[in-house]
Scaffold this motif. Structure first.
Motif, PDB file in Angstrom:
ATOM      1  N   VAL A 160      15.903   6.083  30.701  1.00  0.00           N
ATOM      2  CA  VAL A 160      15.607   5.486  31.998  1.00  0.00           C
ATOM      3  C   VAL A 160      15.751   6.538  33.088  1.00  0.00           C
ATOM      4  O   VAL A 160      16.238   7.646  32.856  1.00  0.00           O
ATOM      5  N   LEU A 161      15.306   6.170  34.293  1.00  0.00           N
ATOM      6  CA  LEU A 161      15.345   7.078  35.446  1.00  0.00           C
ATOM      7  C   LEU A 161      14.631   8.390  35.134  1.00  0.00           C
ATOM      8  O   LEU A 161      15.143   9.477  35.384  1.00  0.00           O
ATOM      9  N   ARG A 213      20.313   0.088  34.208  1.00  0.00           N
ATOM     10  CA  ARG A 213      21.425   0.184  33.267  1.00  0.00           C
ATOM     11  C   ARG A 213      20.921  -0.130  31.860  1.00  0.00           C
ATOM     12  O   ARG A 213      20.172  -1.080  31.649  1.00  0.00           O
ATOM     13  N   VAL A 214      21.323   0.684  30.906  1.00  0.00           N
ATOM     14  CA  VAL A 214      20.871   0.484  29.528  1.00  0.00           C
ATOM     15  C   VAL A 214      21.629  -0.700  28.929  1.00  0.00           C
ATOM     16  O   VAL A 214      22.853  -0.688  28.838  1.00  0.00           O
ATOM     17  N   ARG A 215      20.870  -1.716  28.535  1.00  0.00           N
ATOM     18  CA  ARG A 215      21.443  -2.914  27.949  1.00  0.00           C
ATOM     19  C   ARG A 215      21.225  -2.925  26.437  1.00  0.00           C
ATOM     20  O   ARG A 215      20.322  -2.270  25.931  1.00  0.00           O
ATOM     21  N   ASN A 266      15.589  -3.869  28.472  1.00  0.00           N
ATOM     22  CA  ASN A 266      15.691  -2.754  29.412  1.00  0.00           C
ATOM     23  C   ASN A 266      14.413  -2.568  30.228  1.00  0.00           C
ATOM     24  O   ASN A 266      13.341  -3.067  29.876  1.00  0.00           O
ATOM     25  N   ALA A 267      14.548  -1.806  31.318  1.00  0.00           N
ATOM     26  CA  ALA A 267      13.422  -1.492  32.189  1.00  0.00           C
ATOM     27  C   ALA A 267      12.614  -0.315  31.649  1.00  0.00           C
ATOM     28  O   ALA A 267      11.697   0.152  32.325  1.00  0.00           O
ATOM     29  N   ALA A 268      12.945   0.176  30.480  1.00  0.00           N
ATOM     30  CA  ALA A 268      12.215   1.268  29.833  1.00  0.00           C
ATOM     31  C   ALA A 268      12.003   0.902  28.372  1.00  0.00           C
ATOM     32  O   ALA A 268      12.685   0.032  27.818  1.00  0.00           O
ATOM     33  N   SER A 269      11.031   1.553  27.741  1.00  0.00           N
ATOM     34  CA  SER A 269      10.691   1.251  26.354  1.00  0.00           C
ATOM     35  C   SER A 269      11.797   1.697  25.404  1.00  0.00           C
ATOM     36  O   SER A 269      12.499   2.672  25.651  1.00  0.00           O
ATOM     37  N   LEU A 270      11.931   0.954  24.308  1.00  0.00           N
ATOM     38  CA  LEU A 270      12.826   1.322  23.208  1.00  0.00           C
ATOM     39  C   LEU A 270      11.964   1.924  22.111  1.00  0.00           C
ATOM     40  O   LEU A 270      11.105   1.246  21.533  1.00  0.00           O
ATOM     41  N   ARG A 284      20.092   6.978  26.103  1.00  0.00           N
ATOM     42  CA  ARG A 284      21.090   6.369  25.220  1.00  0.00           C
ATOM     43  C   ARG A 284      20.444   6.127  23.856  1.00  0.00           C
ATOM     44  O   ARG A 284      19.303   5.685  23.763  1.00  0.00           O
ATOM     45  N   ARG A 285      21.220   6.404  22.811  1.00  0.00           N
ATOM     46  CA  ARG A 285      20.775   6.092  21.459  1.00  0.00           C
ATOM     47  C   ARG A 285      21.291   4.702  21.083  1.00  0.00           C
ATOM     48  O   ARG A 285      22.402   4.318  21.458  1.00  0.00           O
TER      49      ARG A 285
END
Length: 206
Positions: free
Chosen positions: A168-169, A51-53, A90-94, A175-176
């Protein structure tokens, strides 16, 4: 007379086998249940881990880079340094674009600068410094500014904005993100130090 029980004397009782269509139906139902459970597990993971936090921006400090030894401001160019940190939960890079920092005096923008783009790795914090040059001589004609100098402190405000995106995924969910940090502080005329710093953060997920 005892009736025959089978063998050569009578018919045998064969095991009854379920029709092949019934076995196929049971197999399909089992596959459907497994598929539903797997989808539910993936959805649960997507809603928690992936989930995008909202990233968190922190203004570590506002300072003056190499402030002049004299309190005279008429010919001074002030280098206001905004020391900012961005934490990516997040579990992905920003991935963020060039940062924007502006300095305001009494709601009037008196300086602006841009920082380089970059990446905040997953669950990491990055730190960025943006230096904004403010020509104090441009403010001399403002009666309010001269009054503030006479009073010993000049109130300023800063606004730092970071625009980025999180995917993500495998890029299925994008998401921006827009982060904005607004701060107020006072520049002491006596020693050119920053005092009474106060900040507020705003975040938008789109």
């Amino acid at each position: 007379m005892i009736p025959p029980t089978g063998g050569a004397m009578g018919p045998t009782t064969a095991a009854v086998k379920p029709p092949s269509s019934l076995r196929l139906r049971c197999a399909l139902i089992s596959c459907g249940i497994v598929t539903i459970l797997a989808a539910a597990a993936l959805l649960a993971v997507a809603l928690t881990v992936f989930r995008v936090r909202e990233p968190v921006m922190t203004m570590n400090s506002i300072s003056l880079d190499d402030p002049p030894p004299s309190p005279e401001l008429r010919t001074t160019t002030l280098a206001v340094v905004a020391d900012v940190s961005v934490r990516n939960p997040n579990a992905a890079s920003l991935v963020y674009d060039a940062t924007e920092t502006s300095v305001y005096y009494r709601s009037r923008r008196v300086g602006e600068a841009r920082g380089p783009p970059g990446t905040a790795p997953a669950r990491r914090t990055v730190r960025m410094n943006v230096t904004v040059g403010v020509a104090a001589g441009e403010l001399i004609g403002d009666p309010a500014f001269l009054g503030d100098v006479a009073a010993g402190a000049v109130a300023v405000a800063t606004a730092t904005r970071v625009r980025g995106r999180v995917a993500v995924l495998g890029g299925m969910v994008r998401r921006r993100v827009v982060l904005e940090m607004n701060c107020t502080a006072s520049i002491s005329v006596a020693d050119m130090a920053i005092r009474d710093q106060s900040c507020q953060q705003r975040v938008w997920l789109r």
